[in-house]
Write a protein that holds these residues in place. Structure first.
Motif, PDB file in Angstrom:
ATOM      1  N   ALA A  22      18.023  -9.697  26.180  1.00 35.66           N
ATOM      2  CA  ALA A  22      17.714 -11.094  26.491  1.00 35.66           C
ATOM      3  C   ALA A  22      19.007 -11.816  26.833  1.00 35.66           C
ATOM      4  CB  ALA A  22      17.034 -11.759  25.312  1.00 35.66           C
ATOM      5  N   PRO A  23      19.131 -12.376  28.023  1.00 37.86           N
ATOM      6  CA  PRO A  23      20.368 -13.081  28.381  1.00 37.86           C
ATOM      7  C   PRO A  23      20.490 -14.396  27.622  1.00 37.86           C
ATOM      8  CG  PRO A  23      18.718 -13.376  30.090  1.00 37.86           C
ATOM      9  CD  PRO A  23      18.127 -12.430  29.093  1.00 37.86           C
ATOM     10  N   ASP A  24      21.694 -14.929  27.579  1.00 35.40           N
ATOM     11  CA  ASP A  24      21.921 -16.220  26.929  1.00 35.40           C
ATOM     12  C   ASP A  24      21.067 -17.300  27.586  1.00 35.40           C
ATOM     13  OD1 ASP A  24      23.757 -15.026  25.297  1.00 35.40           O
ATOM     14  OD2 ASP A  24      25.503 -15.612  26.515  1.00 35.40           O
ATOM     15  N   GLY A  25      20.400 -18.073  26.759  1.00 37.72           N
ATOM     16  CA  GLY A  25      19.585 -19.165  27.284  1.00 37.72           C
ATOM     17  C   GLY A  25      18.129 -18.814  27.486  1.00 37.72           C
ATOM     18  N   LEU A  26      17.773 -17.512  27.455  1.00 35.10           N
ATOM     19  CA  LEU A  26      16.367 -17.127  27.611  1.00 35.10           C
ATOM     20  C   LEU A  26      15.668 -17.291  26.264  1.00 35.10           C
ATOM     21  CD1 LEU A  26      14.229 -15.959  29.566  1.00 35.10           C
ATOM     22  CD2 LEU A  26      14.794 -13.707  28.678  1.00 35.10           C
ATOM     23  N   GLU A  27      14.640 -18.123  26.217  1.00 38.54           N
ATOM     24  CA  GLU A  27      13.973 -18.450  24.953  1.00 38.54           C
ATOM     25  C   GLU A  27      12.765 -17.582  24.692  1.00 38.54           C
ATOM     26  OE1 GLU A  27      12.403 -22.470  22.576  1.00 38.54           O
ATOM     27  OE2 GLU A  27      13.059 -22.565  24.674  1.00 38.54           O
ATOM     28  N   TRP A  28      12.068 -17.164  25.761  1.00 35.43           N
ATOM     29  CA  TRP A  28      10.824 -16.412  25.583  1.00 35.43           C
ATOM     30  C   TRP A  28      10.841 -15.134  26.405  1.00 35.43           C
ATOM     31  CZ3 TRP A  28       7.579 -18.528  22.027  1.00 35.43           C
ATOM     32  CH2 TRP A  28       7.745 -19.882  21.743  1.00 35.43           C
ATOM     33  N   MET A  29      10.157 -14.100  25.909  1.00 35.80           N
ATOM     34  CA  MET A  29       9.911 -12.876  26.665  1.00 35.80           C
ATOM     35  C   MET A  29       8.437 -12.522  26.548  1.00 35.80           C
ATOM     36  SD  MET A  29      13.369 -10.629  25.848  1.00 35.80           S
ATOM     37  CE  MET A  29      13.243  -9.548  27.251  1.00 35.80           C
ATOM     38  N   GLN A  30       7.956 -11.671  27.443  1.00 34.24           N
ATOM     39  CA  GLN A  30       6.530 -11.369  27.529  1.00 34.24           C
ATOM     40  C   GLN A  30       6.229  -9.970  26.991  1.00 34.24           C
ATOM     41  OE1 GLN A  30       4.890 -13.978  28.668  1.00 34.24           O
ATOM     42  NE2 GLN A  30       6.705 -15.074  29.409  1.00 34.24           N
ATOM     43  N   PHE A  31       5.157  -9.869  26.192  1.00 35.42           N
ATOM     44  CA  PHE A  31       4.736  -8.576  25.636  1.00 35.42           C
ATOM     45  C   PHE A  31       3.213  -8.546  25.545  1.00 35.42           C
ATOM     46  CE2 PHE A  31       9.033  -9.031  23.933  1.00 35.42           C
ATOM     47  CZ  PHE A  31       9.567  -7.779  24.193  1.00 35.42           C
ATOM     48  N   PRO A  32       2.603  -7.354  25.457  1.00 31.22           N
ATOM     49  CA  PRO A  32       1.149  -7.275  25.278  1.00 31.22           C
ATOM     50  C   PRO A  32       0.697  -8.051  24.043  1.00 31.22           C
ATOM     51  CG  PRO A  32       2.026  -5.121  25.847  1.00 31.22           C
ATOM     52  CD  PRO A  32       3.207  -6.010  25.617  1.00 31.22           C
ATOM     53  N   ARG A  33      -0.490  -8.625  24.145  1.00 33.31           N
ATOM     54  CA  ARG A  33      -1.044  -9.422  23.036  1.00 33.31           C
ATOM     55  C   ARG A  33      -1.306  -8.531  21.836  1.00 33.31           C
ATOM     56  NH1 ARG A  33      -5.640 -13.380  24.771  1.00 33.31           N
ATOM     57  NH2 ARG A  33      -3.746 -14.332  25.656  1.00 33.31           N
ATOM     58  N   ILE A  34      -0.988  -9.044  20.651  1.00 34.41           N
ATOM     59  CA  ILE A  34      -1.222  -8.281  19.414  1.00 34.41           C
ATOM     60  C   ILE A  34      -2.051  -9.115  18.449  1.00 34.41           C
ATOM     61  CG2 ILE A  34       0.971  -7.070  19.682  1.00 34.41           C
ATOM     62  CD1 ILE A  34       2.039  -8.775  17.332  1.00 34.41           C
ATOM     63  N   VAL A  35      -2.694  -8.428  17.522  1.00 28.69           N
ATOM     64  CA  VAL A  35      -3.415  -9.086  16.435  1.00 28.69           C
ATOM     65  C   VAL A  35      -2.737  -8.645  15.145  1.00 28.69           C
ATOM     66  CG1 VAL A  35      -5.614  -9.389  15.261  1.00 28.69           C
ATOM     67  CG2 VAL A  35      -5.559  -9.055  17.756  1.00 28.69           C
ATOM     68  N   ALA A  36      -1.938  -9.535  14.560  1.00 30.18           N
ATOM     69  CA  ALA A  36      -1.158  -9.194  13.381  1.00 30.18           C
ATOM     70  C   ALA A  36      -1.965  -9.427  12.114  1.00 30.18           C
ATOM     71  CB  ALA A  36       0.125 -10.019  13.349  1.00 30.18           C
ATOM     72  N   HIS A  37      -1.951  -8.461  11.225  1.00 29.60           N
ATOM     73  CA  HIS A  37      -2.583  -8.580   9.915  1.00 29.60           C
ATOM     74  C   HIS A  37      -1.481  -8.502   8.873  1.00 29.60           C
ATOM     75  CE1 HIS A  37      -6.606  -8.170  11.612  1.00 29.60           C
ATOM     76  NE2 HIS A  37      -6.140  -7.161  12.340  1.00 29.60           N
ATOM     77  N   GLY A  38      -1.066  -9.652   8.367  1.00 31.81           N
ATOM     78  CA  GLY A  38       0.042  -9.674   7.426  1.00 31.81           C
ATOM     79  C   GLY A  38       1.347  -9.970   8.142  1.00 31.81           C
ATOM     80  N   GLU A  39       2.395 -10.197   7.392  1.00 32.95           N
ATOM     81  CA  GLU A  39       3.665 -10.598   7.963  1.00 32.95           C
ATOM     82  C   GLU A  39       4.811  -9.658   7.600  1.00 32.95           C
ATOM     83  OE1 GLU A  39       4.390 -14.580   6.779  1.00 32.95           O
ATOM     84  OE2 GLU A  39       2.686 -15.403   7.887  1.00 32.95           O
ATOM     85  N   SER A  40       4.518  -8.552   6.925  1.00 34.19           N
ATOM     86  CA  SER A  40       5.589  -7.628   6.590  1.00 34.19           C
ATOM     87  C   SER A  40       6.005  -6.846   7.833  1.00 34.19           C
ATOM     88  CB  SER A  40       5.137  -6.657   5.501  1.00 34.19           C
ATOM     89  OG  SER A  40       4.129  -5.791   6.000  1.00 34.19           O
ATOM     90  N   GLU A  41       7.170  -6.204   7.755  1.00 32.39           N
ATOM     91  CA  GLU A  41       7.632  -5.400   8.883  1.00 32.39           C
ATOM     92  C   GLU A  41       6.639  -4.304   9.217  1.00 32.39           C
ATOM     93  OE1 GLU A  41      11.478  -3.729   8.771  1.00 32.39           O
ATOM     94  OE2 GLU A  41      12.538  -5.644   8.793  1.00 32.39           O
ATOM     95  N   ALA A  42       6.095  -3.632   8.193  1.00 28.55           N
ATOM     96  CA  ALA A  42       5.132  -2.551   8.420  1.00 28.55           C
ATOM     97  C   ALA A  42       3.893  -3.068   9.131  1.00 28.55           C
ATOM     98  CB  ALA A  42       4.759  -1.892   7.098  1.00 28.55           C
ATOM     99  N   ASP A  43       3.423  -4.247   8.731  1.00 26.24           N
ATOM    100  CA  ASP A  43       2.244  -4.827   9.383  1.00 26.24           C
ATOM    101  C   ASP A  43       2.525  -5.129  10.851  1.00 26.24           C
ATOM    102  OD1 ASP A  43       0.807  -4.722   7.022  1.00 26.24           O
ATOM    103  OD2 ASP A  43       1.429  -6.737   6.387  1.00 26.24           O
ATOM    104  N   LEU A  44       3.686  -5.722  11.127  1.00 25.32           N
ATOM    105  CA  LEU A  44       4.022  -6.063  12.509  1.00 25.32           C
ATOM    106  C   LEU A  44       4.264  -4.803  13.339  1.00 25.32           C
ATOM    107  CD1 LEU A  44       6.364  -9.159  12.051  1.00 25.32           C
ATOM    108  CD2 LEU A  44       4.030  -9.127  12.917  1.00 25.32           C
ATOM    109  N   ASP A  45       4.903  -3.797  12.756  1.00 22.12           N
ATOM    110  CA  ASP A  45       5.124  -2.542  13.482  1.00 22.12           C
ATOM    111  C   ASP A  45       3.792  -1.905  13.856  1.00 22.12           C
ATOM    112  OD1 ASP A  45       7.828  -2.872  13.312  1.00 22.12           O
ATOM    113  OD2 ASP A  45       8.117  -1.465  11.649  1.00 22.12           O
ATOM    114  N   ASP A  46       2.836  -1.942  12.938  1.00 21.84           N
ATOM    115  CA  ASP A  46       1.518  -1.388  13.218  1.00 21.84           C
ATOM    116  C   ASP A  46       0.813  -2.204  14.302  1.00 21.84           C
ATOM    117  OD1 ASP A  46      -0.761   0.429  12.516  1.00 21.84           O
ATOM    118  OD2 ASP A  46      -1.699  -1.484  11.994  1.00 21.84           O
TER     119      ASP A  46
END
Length: 425
Positions: free
Chosen positions: A378-402
């Motif tokens: 991400a270059p300096d000044g870029l605030e957002w990037m685009q990725f496929p939509r996800i449905v997160a269940h929980g906020e732990s690293e394992a949950d987000l990785d899944d």
């Protein structure tokens, strides 16, 4: 005996893009020790000592020069069956016409040979006598006829004619002479650089297929390859045709008028920071990894320090495993744009904006690390990037990785819908 003062090598090789490392030095060294016939017998060990490099470097250069067509090798076996110093011949522009050697020999005989026989022009043994009677007059023309004499006729060999004069004298050829090897090589290199699979394709096979084409076919190939590639991209099909296959099948000839009209529409260009650009980047990363091999240096490092093996393999996969994805990242970083197939544009319209540095952004970064995928910075000044939509269940690293793994699988599934096994990512 004094050292040679000159080295005789072909001029065309100096600008050949296939030359690497010490190739030119090795070629010049061979050209320094060639005999009258152009051959040189030289030990690779001795050449390595003279060039202050390793024997393997000399051997690699000799193999490459032979493949390019600049050097011809003749192996020599010793009495005990072991390899001995080989004979090498520096191949000049091209073989002269057969009559040229006869003319050169006749000229040498007149200037340096012993005087024998009378002045009646008795031919040497083994050569037919000229027909009796007066010689026919040369055809009329604007140039005066050469003065009569007992010497050999001037050598009319195009090898001795400067390229500018040669193009003027040879009718039917354009600015670049169609059968000039250097001109054909330049045109091949220009076309080769536009082919999508050139980074992993076999250049030697492609060059052979290029030279097998007729002049008209080569011209049509150059003019219509861009249309063919645009048509393939617009269809959303996976591109996997080898360059040699494309050339031998003359696939550009199968483009219909409808395809030509469609390919003439210039699609909007993107970067990998956009939804469509990220979609194409992920589509390339979802392809099978290119088969990789360690080079000698890397093998030696791992053999000496096995603990560095994982790091070396990771670096190699990230930089060379998915060359098309690396190319998209480099294009984006250089602030240039690329075209995306319409089907990928449609599939990536629902991608989510992810804040740079957020937990989800870091989860996508970890996914790339686990798969040894190259990461788009991400270059300096870029605030957002685009990725496929996800449905997160929980906020732990394992949950987000899944969640990001499932989001990627969902995108890959839609990408492969309605496509056969040959087109699947």
């Amino acid at each position: 005996m004094s050292s040679p003062r000159f080295s005789i090598i072909p001029a065309w090789i100096v600008t050949d893009g296939r030359m690497k490392g010490s190739d030119l030095k090795v070629l010049c060294l061979l050209g320094t020790y060639t005999n009258k016939e152009g051959w040189c017998r030289r030990s690779q060990v001795k050449m390595a000592e003279q060039l202050n490099c390793g024997r393997s470097t000399v051997q690699d250069s000799l193999n490459r020069l032979a493949e390019i067509g600049a050097v011809e090798k003749q192996k020599v076996a010793s009495a005990d069956g072991r390899d001995s110093a080989h004979w090498y011949r520096v191949v000049l522009d091209r073989a002269p016409i057969s009559d040229a050697f006869g003319a050169w020999e006749a000229e040498d005989q007149q200037e340096f040979g012993p005087i024998s026989g009378d002045k009646s022009g008795t031919p040497p043994a083994g050569r037919p006598a000229p027909p009796a009677g007066p010689r026919p007059a040369p055809p009329a023309g604007p140039r005066p006829a050469p003065p009569a004499g007992s010497g050999p006729a001037p050598i009319n060999d195009s090898n001795l004619t400067p390229p500018v004069e040669r193009s003027e004298r040879e009718p039917g050829l354009g600015g670049e002479e169609e059968e000039n090897p250097r001109a054909l090589e330049r045109r091949f290199r220009r076309w080769w650089a536009t082919w999508p699979t050139y980074a992993v394709d076999t250049e030697t096979t492609a060059r052979r297929a290029w030279l097998d084409l007729t002049p008209e076919q080569r011209k049509a190939c150059e003019e219509r390859t861009a249309d063919y590639l645009a048509t393939v991209k617009a269809s959303g099909r996976k591109f996997s045709k080898a360059a040699a296959t494309y050339l031998s099948e003359r696939a550009w000839e199968r483009l219909g008028e409808k395809d030509m009209q469609h390919s003439g529409q210039a699609p909007e260009p993107y970067t990998a920071y956009s939804r469509a650009g990220r979609g194409l980047l992920l589509a390339e990363l979802l392809r099978p990894m290119r088969q990789l091999q360690l080079n000698k240096v890397e093998e030696n490092i791992i053999e000496t320090s096995p603990e560095k093996g994982g790091m070396i393999w990771r670096d190699k996969r990230e930089k060379q495993g998915w060359p098309e994805a690396v190319k998209l990242i480099e294009t984006t970083v250089q602030r240039r744009r690329f075209h995306v197939p319409q089907r990928v544009v449609e599939l990536s319209k629902d991608f989510d904006k992810v804040k740079v540095g957020s937990d989800i952004w870091e989860a996508w970064q970890r996914l790339h690390f686990r798969r040894c995928w190259p990461w788009l910075p991400a270059p300096d000044g870029l605030e957002w990037m685009q990725f496929p939509r996800i449905v997160a269940h929980g906020e732990s690293e394992a949950d987000l990785d899944d969640a990001v793994e499932r989001g990627l699988e969902e995108f890959a599934g839609r990408l492969n819908e309605g496509r056969g096994d040959d087109d699947a990512v």
